[in-house]
Scaffold this active site. Structure first.
Site, PDB file in Angstrom:
ATOM      1  N   ASP A  60      83.203-106.923 -51.250  1.00 51.65           N
ATOM      2  CA  ASP A  60      83.891-105.718 -50.760  1.00 51.65           C
ATOM      3  C   ASP A  60      83.026-104.503 -51.096  1.00 51.65           C
ATOM      4  OD1 ASP A  60      86.044-107.354 -50.192  1.00 51.65           O
ATOM      5  OD2 ASP A  60      87.196-106.773 -51.967  1.00 51.65           O
ATOM      6  N   MET A  91      90.704-105.435 -62.203  1.00 51.16           N
ATOM      7  CA  MET A  91      90.484-106.841 -61.841  1.00 51.16           C
ATOM      8  C   MET A  91      89.340-106.962 -60.836  1.00 51.16           C
ATOM      9  SD  MET A  91      91.199-108.845 -58.933  1.00 51.16           S
ATOM     10  CE  MET A  91      92.772-109.091 -58.116  1.00 51.16           C
ATOM     11  N   GLU A 184      95.190-117.945 -58.752  1.00 51.67           N
ATOM     12  CA  GLU A 184      96.172-117.570 -57.720  1.00 51.67           C
ATOM     13  C   GLU A 184      96.386-118.740 -56.762  1.00 51.67           C
ATOM     14  OE1 GLU A 184      95.239-113.932 -55.705  1.00 51.67           O
ATOM     15  OE2 GLU A 184      96.616-114.346 -54.050  1.00 51.67           O
ATOM     16  N   GLU A 220     101.400-114.538 -56.324  1.00 46.40           N
ATOM     17  CA  GLU A 220     101.588-113.570 -55.227  1.00 46.40           C
ATOM     18  C   GLU A 220     102.925-113.837 -54.541  1.00 46.40           C
ATOM     19  OE1 GLU A 220      98.438-112.539 -52.412  1.00 46.40           O
ATOM     20  OE2 GLU A 220      99.899-112.762 -50.788  1.00 46.40           O
ATOM     21  N   ASP A 248     100.240-110.202 -57.853  1.00 43.12           N
ATOM     22  CA  ASP A 248      99.989-109.674 -56.515  1.00 43.12           C
ATOM     23  C   ASP A 248     101.332-109.390 -55.846  1.00 43.12           C
ATOM     24  OD1 ASP A 248      97.279-109.727 -56.760  1.00 43.12           O
ATOM     25  OD2 ASP A 248      96.926-111.352 -55.326  1.00 43.12           O
ATOM     26  N   ASP A 260     101.595-110.536 -46.093  1.00 41.96           N
ATOM     27  CA  ASP A 260     101.072-109.458 -46.955  1.00 41.96           C
ATOM     28  C   ASP A 260     101.679-108.098 -46.603  1.00 41.96           C
ATOM     29  OD1 ASP A 260      99.436-111.262 -48.339  1.00 41.96           O
ATOM     30  OD2 ASP A 260      97.716-110.907 -47.046  1.00 41.96           O
TER      31      ASP A 260
END
Ligand code: GLT
Ligand code: MN
Ligand code: MN
Length: 394
Positions: A60, A91, A184, A220, A248, A260
C-alpha cells in the site's frame, strides 16, 4: 472544534487502513469510481477526521519491485507526514494475495519457491512495519485455500502455515522486535474455501505454535458473519483467552460476499453488543488495543463521501459506547440480569474436583420441575435493549 461528544479524538484509538479509505471502488463488475489517494494525503485527512492511526500492507506504501532507494524515500516522506499530523501506525501486514505468484496460496503453496518468496516478502514487510512503529502484525491468509481440494492434503497446508509462523516468530525474536502477530480468519473469498476459516479455528491453531504468547487474533465482523456465526461470541472467546490483539470493525449482511460496510450500518444489535463487550460496560476486562475499521465507502461516493464514511464509522462506535454505558447503568436492566446467588451451591460449582465436591454434588436434592417453572424475562430484557438503542430510554 469538537461540537459533539461523539466526535472522535486520538484518545479513542481509531484507525483505518490505507487500503480502506484509499479503496477506489473497484469491484468484480466495474472499474474504479474514485481517484487513488496518496498515503500522505490519507494521513492528513484521517488526522483531520480524528483518527489516531493508519495501518498498511507493505505494497500500500511501497510498490512491489521498488529499489532500496525508492523505498527509503517513500518511507521517509510517509514518516514526515505521520509526525506532521501526530499519527501513528499501530498495525502493519503483508500483501500475500495480489501478485499472481500467490494464486494458489503463499505459506501453504505446494511450490517451495512460492513459500520461500512469501517468507522473504514477509520479513521485509515486518522490517518496514517496525520501522514505522507498528506493534501488531496481521496475517490474513486470503489466498491460503482451494477450489480443487484434491491438490493437497489439508493437513499439509496447516502444517506449512505453522512452520511459516514459527519461523516468523523466530525472526521477530532474532531481531529483538517488540511486535505481536494477530491472525485473521475468513471462510472463503477470494478462494472457494480458506484454511482456518474462523476465529475459533485460529485460536486452536495458535495453541499448536512454538511461540504462542506472541500470537493472537484479529477477528473481522464481516468474516465471522459470512460463516453465519456470532461475531460477539468469537470476540468474547478471544478476549477470554487474552488473545484479542487487534480487531477489524465493519458491517455485513448475513450470507453475502465480503461487504466491508461502514461499522454499525447493518445489524445494529450485534454492533451494540460488540461495543458493550469491548468496552466492558457489563463488567470484566476492557479491550484497550486499536479500534480498526476494515471497511470502505459505498461505490456511489466521491472523496468527500469517503471522509463521511470514516467520520460515520467512528461516531457510530462512540454513540454505541454511550448507549452501552447507559444500558448497563439502567437499574431495571441490572435487576433483570442479576445473577442468582446461593451460599450453599456456589462453592460446589467451581474450584478443584475434590472427593468432597463430588460427594456433595451427588447428594444434592434438586427439583428440576420446580426450578424450570419461572420465566426468565428475556423478552423484557431484549425489548429494554432495543428501547435504549432506539433512543427512547437514556
Ligand atoms: C483485505 C482483507 C482484509 C484484511 C486485510 C489485511 S486486506 O482487504 O479483505 O480483511 O484484514 O490483509
Ligand atoms: Mn480484515
Ligand atoms: Mn472483509
Amino acid at each position: 472544534m469538537s461540537a459533539s461528544p461523539f466526535d472522535p479524538t486520538p484518545q479513542d484509538r481509531f484507525s483505518f487502513g490505507l487500503w480502506t479509505v484509499g479503496n477506489p471502488g473497484r469491484d468484480p463488475f466495474g472499474s474504479e469510481v474514485r481517484p487513488r489517494l496518496s498515503p500522505v494525503h490519507i494521513v492528513k485527512k484521517l488526522a483531520e477526521c480524528g483518527a489516531y492511526g493508519v495501518n498498511l500492507h507493505d505494497n500500500d506504501l511501497v510498490p512491489m519491485g521498488s529499489s532500496a532507494r525508492e523505498r527509503d524515500a517513500i518511507v521517509a516522506e510517509f514518516r514526515r507526514a505521520l509526525s506532521d499530523h501526530g499519527m501513528c501506525v499501530p498495525m502493519a501486514t503483508t500483501n500475500l494475495f495480489s501478485h499472481p505468484i500467490f494464486k494458489d496460496g503463499a505459506f501453504s503453496s505446494n511450490d517451495p519457491r512460492v513459500r520461500a518468496f512469501a517468507l522473504q516478502k514477509t520479513m521485509a514487510a515486518i522490517d518496514l512495519g517496525v520501522e514505522l512503529g507498528a506493534r501488531v502484525y496481521v496475517f490474513w491468509g486470503g489466498r491460503e485455500g482451494v477450489e480443487a481440494d484434491a491438490c493437497r492434503d489439508p493437513r499439509t497446508a496447516i502444517l506449512r502455515m505453522r512452520e511459516a509462523l514459527d519461523f516468523l516468530c523466530g525472526y521477530v525474536e532474532s531481531q529483538g522486535y517488540d511486535l505481536v502477530f494477530a491472525l485473521e480468519a475468513k471462510p472463503n473469498e477470494p478462494r472457494g474455501d480458506i484454511y482456518l476459516p474462523t476465529t475459533g479455528h485460529m485460536l486452536h491453531f495458535i495453541s499448536t505454535l512454538k511461540h504462542q504468547a506472541r500470537v493472537g487474533v484479529n477477528p473481522e465482523v464481516a468474516h465471522e458473519n459470512m460463516a453465519g456465526l456470532s461475531f460477539v461470541h468469537a470476540v468474547a472467546q478471544a478476549m477470554e483467552a487474552d488473545k484479542l490483539f487487534h480487531i477489524d470493525l465493519n458491517a455485513q449482511k448475513i450470507g453475502r460476499y465480503d461487504q466491508d460496510l461502514r461499522f454499525g450500518s447493518e445489524d445494529l444489535k450485534q454492533a451494540f453488543l460488540l461495543v458493550r463487550l469491548l468496552e466492558g460496560t457489563l463488567g470484566g476486562k476492557r479491550y484497550d488495543g486499536p479500534l480498526h475499521f476494515d471497511s470502505h465507502a459505498y461505490r456511489s461516493e466521491d472523496e468527500e463521501g469517503v471522509w463521511d464514511f470514516a467520520r460515520g464509522s467512528m461516531r457510530t462506535y462512540k454513540i454505541l459506547k454511550a448507549k452501552a454505558q447507559a444500558f448497563d447503568a439502567d437499574p431495571e436492566v441490572r435487576g433483570l440480569i442479576r445473577e442468582r446467588r446461593d451460599a450453599a451451591l456456589d462453592p460446589l460449582l467451581s474450584g478443584a474436583c475434590t472427593p468432597q465436591r463430588i460427594a456433595a454434588l451427588k447428594a444434592l436434592q434438586l427439583d428440576p420441575d420446580a426450578i424450570a417453572q419461572a420465566g426468565l424475562a428475556y423478552e423484557k430484557l431484549d425489548q429494554l435493549m432495543m428501547e435504549h438503542l432506539m433512543g427512547v430510554r437514556a
